[in-house]
Design a protein around this motif. Structure first.
Motif, PDB file in Angstrom:
ATOM      1  N   LEU A 359       0.831  -1.206   0.000  1.00 56.94           N
ATOM      2  CA  LEU A 359       0.000   0.000   0.000  1.00 56.94           C
ATOM      3  C   LEU A 359       0.865   1.255   0.000  1.00 56.94           C
ATOM      4  CD1 LEU A 359      -2.979   0.974   0.179  1.00 56.94           C
ATOM      5  CD2 LEU A 359      -2.612   1.174   2.643  1.00 56.94           C
ATOM      6  N   SER A 360       1.985   1.219   0.710  1.00 60.74           N
ATOM      7  CA  SER A 360       2.877   2.379   0.767  1.00 60.74           C
ATOM      8  C   SER A 360       3.465   2.683  -0.604  1.00 60.74           C
ATOM      9  CB  SER A 360       4.012   2.125   1.769  1.00 60.74           C
ATOM     10  OG  SER A 360       3.502   1.887   3.064  1.00 60.74           O
ATOM     11  N   LEU A 361       3.743   1.660  -1.377  1.00 62.70           N
ATOM     12  CA  LEU A 361       4.301   1.871  -2.715  1.00 62.70           C
ATOM     13  C   LEU A 361       3.223   2.192  -3.744  1.00 62.70           C
ATOM     14  CD1 LEU A 361       6.874  -1.079  -2.764  1.00 62.70           C
ATOM     15  CD2 LEU A 361       7.391   1.361  -2.522  1.00 62.70           C
ATOM     16  N   GLU A 362       2.045   1.619  -3.587  1.00 70.00           N
ATOM     17  CA  GLU A 362       0.990   1.776  -4.601  1.00 70.00           C
ATOM     18  C   GLU A 362       0.302   3.119  -4.510  1.00 70.00           C
ATOM     19  OE1 GLU A 362      -2.367  -1.220  -6.187  1.00 70.00           O
ATOM     20  OE2 GLU A 362      -2.765  -0.404  -4.189  1.00 70.00           O
ATOM     21  N   ASN A 363      -0.103   3.513  -3.323  1.00 72.85           N
ATOM     22  CA  ASN A 363      -0.921   4.720  -3.172  1.00 72.85           C
ATOM     23  C   ASN A 363      -0.111   6.004  -3.207  1.00 72.85           C
ATOM     24  OD1 ASN A 363      -3.023   3.023  -2.917  1.00 72.85           O
ATOM     25  ND2 ASN A 363      -3.678   3.690  -0.879  1.00 72.85           N
ATOM     26  N   SER A 370       7.066  12.381  -2.509  1.00 69.83           N
ATOM     27  CA  SER A 370       7.607  11.040  -2.692  1.00 69.83           C
ATOM     28  C   SER A 370       9.120  11.077  -2.517  1.00 69.83           C
ATOM     29  CB  SER A 370       7.250  10.499  -4.079  1.00 69.83           C
ATOM     30  OG  SER A 370       5.851  10.349  -4.185  1.00 69.83           O
ATOM     31  N   ASN A 371       9.648  10.051  -1.877  1.00 70.70           N
ATOM     32  CA  ASN A 371      11.056  10.002  -1.540  1.00 70.70           C
ATOM     33  C   ASN A 371      11.622   8.655  -1.938  1.00 70.70           C
ATOM     34  OD1 ASN A 371      13.438   9.425   0.352  1.00 70.70           O
ATOM     35  ND2 ASN A 371      13.084  11.621   0.664  1.00 70.70           N
ATOM     36  N   ALA A 434       6.221 -11.035  -3.735  1.00 72.66           N
ATOM     37  CA  ALA A 434       7.251 -10.029  -3.459  1.00 72.66           C
ATOM     38  C   ALA A 434       7.717  -9.338  -4.734  1.00 72.66           C
ATOM     39  CB  ALA A 434       8.435 -10.692  -2.756  1.00 72.66           C
ATOM     40  N   TRP A 435       7.955 -10.096  -5.795  1.00 70.18           N
ATOM     41  CA  TRP A 435       8.402  -9.488  -7.051  1.00 70.18           C
ATOM     42  C   TRP A 435       7.302  -8.627  -7.666  1.00 70.18           C
ATOM     43  CZ3 TRP A 435      13.242  -9.425  -6.962  1.00 70.18           C
ATOM     44  CH2 TRP A 435      14.017 -10.524  -6.599  1.00 70.18           C
ATOM     45  N   SER A 436       6.051  -9.025  -7.484  1.00 68.07           N
ATOM     46  CA  SER A 436       4.944  -8.205  -8.014  1.00 68.07           C
ATOM     47  C   SER A 436       4.862  -6.866  -7.290  1.00 68.07           C
ATOM     48  CB  SER A 436       3.620  -8.967  -7.879  1.00 68.07           C
ATOM     49  OG  SER A 436       3.653 -10.178  -8.597  1.00 68.07           O
ATOM     50  N   ILE A 437       5.020  -6.871  -5.976  1.00 67.62           N
ATOM     51  CA  ILE A 437       4.982  -5.619  -5.209  1.00 67.62           C
ATOM     52  C   ILE A 437       6.204  -4.769  -5.524  1.00 67.62           C
ATOM     53  CG2 ILE A 437       4.986  -4.662  -2.879  1.00 67.62           C
ATOM     54  CD1 ILE A 437       3.475  -7.129  -1.947  1.00 67.62           C
ATOM     55  N   ASN A 438       7.322  -5.410  -5.762  1.00 70.07           N
ATOM     56  CA  ASN A 438       8.560  -4.677  -6.035  1.00 70.07           C
ATOM     57  C   ASN A 438       8.467  -3.854  -7.323  1.00 70.07           C
ATOM     58  OD1 ASN A 438      11.478  -4.171  -5.530  1.00 70.07           O
ATOM     59  ND2 ASN A 438      11.712  -5.293  -7.454  1.00 70.07           N
ATOM     60  N   LYS A 439       7.621  -4.274  -8.240  1.00 67.55           N
ATOM     61  CA  LYS A 439       7.479  -3.568  -9.515  1.00 67.55           C
ATOM     62  C   LYS A 439       6.530  -2.377  -9.450  1.00 67.55           C
ATOM     63  CE  LYS A 439       8.271  -7.691 -12.367  1.00 67.55           C
ATOM     64  NZ  LYS A 439       7.678  -8.620 -13.378  1.00 67.55           N
ATOM     65  N   ILE A 440       5.905  -2.130  -8.307  1.00 65.84           N
ATOM     66  CA  ILE A 440       4.886  -1.080  -8.237  1.00 65.84           C
ATOM     67  C   ILE A 440       5.500   0.291  -8.435  1.00 65.84           C
ATOM     68  CG2 ILE A 440       3.214   0.041  -6.726  1.00 65.84           C
ATOM     69  CD1 ILE A 440       2.627  -2.645  -5.474  1.00 65.84           C
ATOM     70  N   SER A 441       6.517   0.624  -7.637  1.00 69.85           N
ATOM     71  CA  SER A 441       7.071   1.978  -7.689  1.00 69.85           C
ATOM     72  C   SER A 441       8.478   1.967  -7.109  1.00 69.85           C
ATOM     73  CB  SER A 441       6.188   2.954  -6.910  1.00 69.85           C
ATOM     74  OG  SER A 441       6.781   4.235  -6.849  1.00 69.85           O
ATOM     75  N   LEU A 442       9.257   2.976  -7.499  1.00 70.23           N
ATOM     76  CA  LEU A 442      10.600   3.146  -6.941  1.00 70.23           C
ATOM     77  C   LEU A 442      10.617   4.161  -5.810  1.00 70.23           C
ATOM     78  CD1 LEU A 442      12.726   3.241 -10.236  1.00 70.23           C
ATOM     79  CD2 LEU A 442      12.446   1.326  -8.652  1.00 70.23           C
ATOM     80  N   GLU A 443       9.545   4.920  -5.659  1.00 69.72           N
ATOM     81  CA  GLU A 443       9.477   5.965  -4.650  1.00 69.72           C
ATOM     82  C   GLU A 443       8.313   5.706  -3.701  1.00 69.72           C
ATOM     83  OE1 GLU A 443       9.262   9.670  -6.636  1.00 69.72           O
ATOM     84  OE2 GLU A 443      11.353   9.651  -7.285  1.00 69.72           O
ATOM     85  N   CYS A 444       8.385   6.385  -2.578  1.00 68.09           N
ATOM     86  CA  CYS A 444       7.341   6.206  -1.558  1.00 68.09           C
ATOM     87  C   CYS A 444       7.229   7.488  -0.760  1.00 68.09           C
ATOM     88  CB  CYS A 444       7.702   5.034  -0.648  1.00 68.09           C
ATOM     89  SG  CYS A 444       6.583   4.808   0.734  1.00 68.09           S
ATOM     90  N   SER A 445       6.009   7.932  -0.532  1.00 71.18           N
ATOM     91  CA  SER A 445       5.770   9.135   0.270  1.00 71.18           C
ATOM     92  C   SER A 445       5.203   8.796   1.642  1.00 71.18           C
ATOM     93  CB  SER A 445       4.818  10.081  -0.463  1.00 71.18           C
ATOM     94  OG  SER A 445       3.553   9.459  -0.634  1.00 71.18           O
ATOM     95  N   ALA A 446       5.260   7.523   2.009  1.00 64.78           N
ATOM     96  CA  ALA A 446       4.788   7.126   3.333  1.00 64.78           C
ATOM     97  C   ALA A 446       5.659   7.775   4.399  1.00 64.78           C
ATOM     98  CB  ALA A 446       4.834   5.606   3.467  1.00 64.78           C
ATOM     99  N   PRO A 447       5.093   8.164   5.512  1.00 61.64           N
ATOM    100  CA  PRO A 447       5.905   8.804   6.559  1.00 61.64           C
ATOM    101  C   PRO A 447       6.924   7.824   7.139  1.00 61.64           C
ATOM    102  CG  PRO A 447       3.675   8.360   7.341  1.00 61.64           C
ATOM    103  CD  PRO A 447       3.672   8.086   5.871  1.00 61.64           C
ATOM    104  N   TRP A 448       7.965   8.398   7.735  1.00 66.46           N
ATOM    105  CA  TRP A 448       8.999   7.552   8.332  1.00 66.46           C
ATOM    106  C   TRP A 448       8.441   6.714   9.474  1.00 66.46           C
ATOM    107  CZ3 TRP A 448      13.241   6.291   6.078  1.00 66.46           C
ATOM    108  CH2 TRP A 448      13.861   7.147   5.168  1.00 66.46           C
ATOM    109  N   LEU A 449       7.359   7.172  10.095  1.00 64.60           N
ATOM    110  CA  LEU A 449       6.743   6.381  11.158  1.00 64.60           C
ATOM    111  C   LEU A 449       6.220   5.059  10.615  1.00 64.60           C
ATOM    112  CD1 LEU A 449       5.916   6.292  14.134  1.00 64.60           C
ATOM    113  CD2 LEU A 449       3.762   7.385  13.494  1.00 64.60           C
ATOM    114  N   THR A 450       5.684   5.090   9.386  1.00 61.49           N
ATOM    115  CA  THR A 450       5.219   3.853   8.759  1.00 61.49           C
ATOM    116  C   THR A 450       6.385   2.907   8.496  1.00 61.49           C
ATOM    117  OG1 THR A 450       3.344   4.976   7.722  1.00 61.49           O
ATOM    118  CG2 THR A 450       4.059   2.904   6.737  1.00 61.49           C
ATOM    119  N   VAL A 451       7.485   3.459   7.987  1.00 62.24           N
ATOM    120  CA  VAL A 451       8.666   2.632   7.720  1.00 62.24           C
ATOM    121  C   VAL A 451       9.204   2.038   9.013  1.00 62.24           C
ATOM    122  CG1 VAL A 451      10.983   2.625   6.737  1.00 62.24           C
ATOM    123  CG2 VAL A 451       9.210   4.056   5.716  1.00 62.24           C
TER     124      VAL A 451
END
Length: 654
Positions: A359-363, A370-371, A434-451
């Protein structure tokens, strides 16, 4: 030996408070600040406070297993009495704390949670589901455990509440509650049948006995005990969302994925697994285990085959988690509670973390803020989560998986191949995800708290956290333990040992070979630029469509429903239109007409008969009178002489 105290604990009061909080948030959450999330946080903190007080951690007291029981039907001292009991041992405290921790991780991602149309309903569902899981693991008897399971099902249904306005989501919610309620009814009737057989429905506090030491008495088990046990096991197994109920997993639901994963799959499965594991000695004694293990193993394999041909990560995640939960039930039947619990916990935590990473990569693809660095850390968490769920060394699933494969060496020769076959496809589907999720995006704007929450949650899937061993206690003869093993506290030191140590090298070699082969196959099929599963589906469209749509079970059920509907319409037309409007009136008309015609004919003949009889009766006197009336002088003289003689005779007597 751990001392036992017979008293009701503060934790039960804390769970009651959390339930009241959940109901209040569901009712008035829309008007509360922050949708009532601060109330949910307070309720969860009270649960941790209750755990700290009951275990003696806060007061620095000796730990005591606490048992409280109250009678319900029949005297409490009778063996078959139906009672409501609470047991709080190290295992129950650990599972309640783990459930509350997963809920806290979910609440830390409120930026996603509050994107739901009605987030207060999701918050209420979280609280109610957590109470249900806690009651199930604290239950001393099946009845309270079934009550906890019912609460988790209610919470799972309420979690769909934020999107009930959508017809598609409403249908998915109705399907969820109908399928799970069917399983709950089966389990409830099974427990009732066991109660009628006057079998002791009291769970044992000793889960340390290995399966090999339990005496199987299947031949002497009464039929009702078998029927009740089978219904109970099947009803609980349905809560794992196994085959045939795969339609809900492949549906396109827009609900927040971590909520769906946790509340609709993980928590109902945890509540059901608590009852399954507590009652394992009984199922082994009557011979139901390990027979049921083969059923669970086949269900897991069917879910895996269906997941391989899914195109979206949401469906793949649901089917992979479903197969993992079914696999843990199979291991429970074959190897006992300890290996099954290891796989069960590892797969659940892995699936929950995978839902958050995806979800963090998709949305957040292409959104402001995005970072790339955060995206890299999220993908690191993605591969750690997949490794924890597929049995890589160092994780808890390896602890249970290796013991499961080694157990097959005491069975028939083909059993090892069957176990490795299922394990291979389980790992294959996990890394495909895992490989399917890995292809979603190279960036993520999820907060560091989520990470941060992702890595904090992944710590619980490491074998070190549960076994005290860096390798997850999978290295025979090598001491890499740093702290005491939690599994030894839960199940005993003997249950934590690897059986058939003489075959350990062979079993571990087969285990690691299957895992590495599945990883390479998954990368070759899904990790590269073109997904070969899609190409395979195009080559065999009918077969892939059959597998991806749940083996046509939904279509079959739809045909059955259409047949029932058509039969109902035919019956309605037959009864309402044909019978009551045509055949019954016509039959009554013909009947009344026939009866009236018959009565008319009888009346006519009777009238003729009576008239003829009366005519004959009156005819003789009438003819005599007629003769008299129209007669000649001789008749008059005859009557005159007769009258004279009669008078003369009368006077002569005088």
């Amino acid at each position: 030996m751990t001392p036992i105290e017979h008293s009701l604990t503060p934790l039960i009061l804390c769970l009651f408070i959390l339930f009241i909080v959940g109901v209040a948030v569901f009712t008035w959450g829309k008007k509360l600040p922050a949708k009532g999330s601060w109330l949910i946080w307070g309720g969860i903190l009270s649960v941790f406070t209750g755990i700290g007080l009951d275990t003696g951690l806060f007061l620095k007291q000796e730990f005591k297993t606490k048992i409280w029981m109250a009678g319900w039907i029949w005297p409490r001292d009778e063996m078959s009495a139906i009672t409501i009991g609470v047991i709080q041992d190290p295992l129950s405290y650990a599972m309640i704390a783990l459930s509350a921790f997963l809920v806290m991780v979910l609440l830390l991602n409120q930026n996603y949670l509050f994107r739901e149309p009605r987030p207060e309903r999701s918050l209420a569902a979280i609280a109610i589901s957590l109470v249900g899981v806690a009651l199930s693991w604290s239950s001393l008897t099946p009845w309270l455990s079934l009550g906890g399971l019912a609460l988790t099902l209610i919470g799972g249904f309420i979690s769909f509440g934020s999107r009930w306005d959508s017809n598609a989501e409403a249908k998915i919610a109705a399907r969820f509650i109908s399928e799970r309620s069917f399983g709950f009814i089966l389990a409830f009737f099974g427990a009732c049948i066991l109660a009628t057989t006057r079998f002791a429905l009291l769970f044992t506090t000793d889960l340390t006995a290995p399966l090999s030491s339990l005496n199987s008495t299947a031949s002497s088990a009464v039929a009702s005990t078998w029927v009740g046990s089978i219904l109970l096991v099947l009803g609980l197994f349905i809560q794992m969302q196994p085959f045939l109920f795969l339609g809900g997993l492949v549906s396109n639901s827009e609900i927040y994925p971590p909520i769906k994963t946790l509340l609709n799959q993980i928590f109902p499965a945890w509540a059901a697994f608590a009852l399954l594991m507590r009652a394992t000695p009984h199922f082994v004694n009557i011979g139901l285990f390990p027979v049921f293990g083969w059923v669970a193993l086949c269900s897991s394999l069917l879910s895996l085959f269906s997941g391989l041909f899914q195109n979206h990560w949401r469906q793949v995640l649901g089917l992979w988690l479903s197969s993992g939960l079914s696999l843990s039930c199979a291991v429970l039947g074959f190897c006992g509670p300890m290996p099954a619990m290891a796989i069960f916990i590892g797969v659940s935590i892995s699936a929950f973390c995978l839902s958050i990473t995806a979800l963090s990569l998709e949305n957040n693809e292409g959104t402001k803020g995005s970072n790339r660095n955060r995206g890299i850390w999220v993908k690191i968490a993605l591969f750690f989560a997949t490794a924890s769920g597929t049995g890589v060394i160092g994780f808890i699933t390896a602890t249970g998986g290796l013991r499961w494969i080694s157990q097959a060496f005491e069975m028939a020769g083909g059993v090892v191949a069957a176990f490795l076959f299922v394990f291979f496809f389980f790992v294959l589907l996990g890394w495909k995800l895992a490989w399917s999720i890995n292809k979603i995006s190279l960036e993520c704007s999820a907060p560091w708290l989520t990470v941060f929450s992702l890595f904090l949650c992944l710590l619980l899937s490491f074998g070190f956290f549960w076994t005290g061993s860096l390798s997850g206690d999978v290295l025979l003869g090598v001491s890499d333990k740093w702290i005491a093993s939690g599994f030894e506290v839960f199940f005993g030191a003997k249950a934590n040992e690897i059986l058939h140590a003489e075959d350990f090298l062979s079993s571990s070699g087969l285990y690691w070979s299957a895992l590495i082969t599945a990883f390479i196959t998954a990368y070759w099929m899904s990790g590269r630029r073109e997904d070969h599963w899609t190409l395979l589906a195009r080559m065999f469209p009918k077969t892939s469509r059959f597998l991806s749509h749940g083996y046509g079970v939904d279509q079959l059920c739809q045909y059955i429903l259409n047949g029932i509907s058509k039969f109902g319409r035919l019956t309605e037309n037959l009864v309402d239109h044909k019978i009551w409007n045509v055949w019954v009136p016509k039959g009554l008309f013909v009947g009344v007409k026939s009866v009236s015609g018959a009565m008319s004919l009888v009346d006519k003949k009777l009238t003729l008969s009576i008239g003829s009889g009366l005519r004959r009766l009156v005819d003789v006197p009438a003819k005599i009178l007629q003769l008299i009336q129209v007669g000649d002088v001789r008749w008059y003289l005859f009557f005159a002489l007769s009258s004279g003689f009669a008078l003369l005779t009368h006077y002569l007597k005088m």
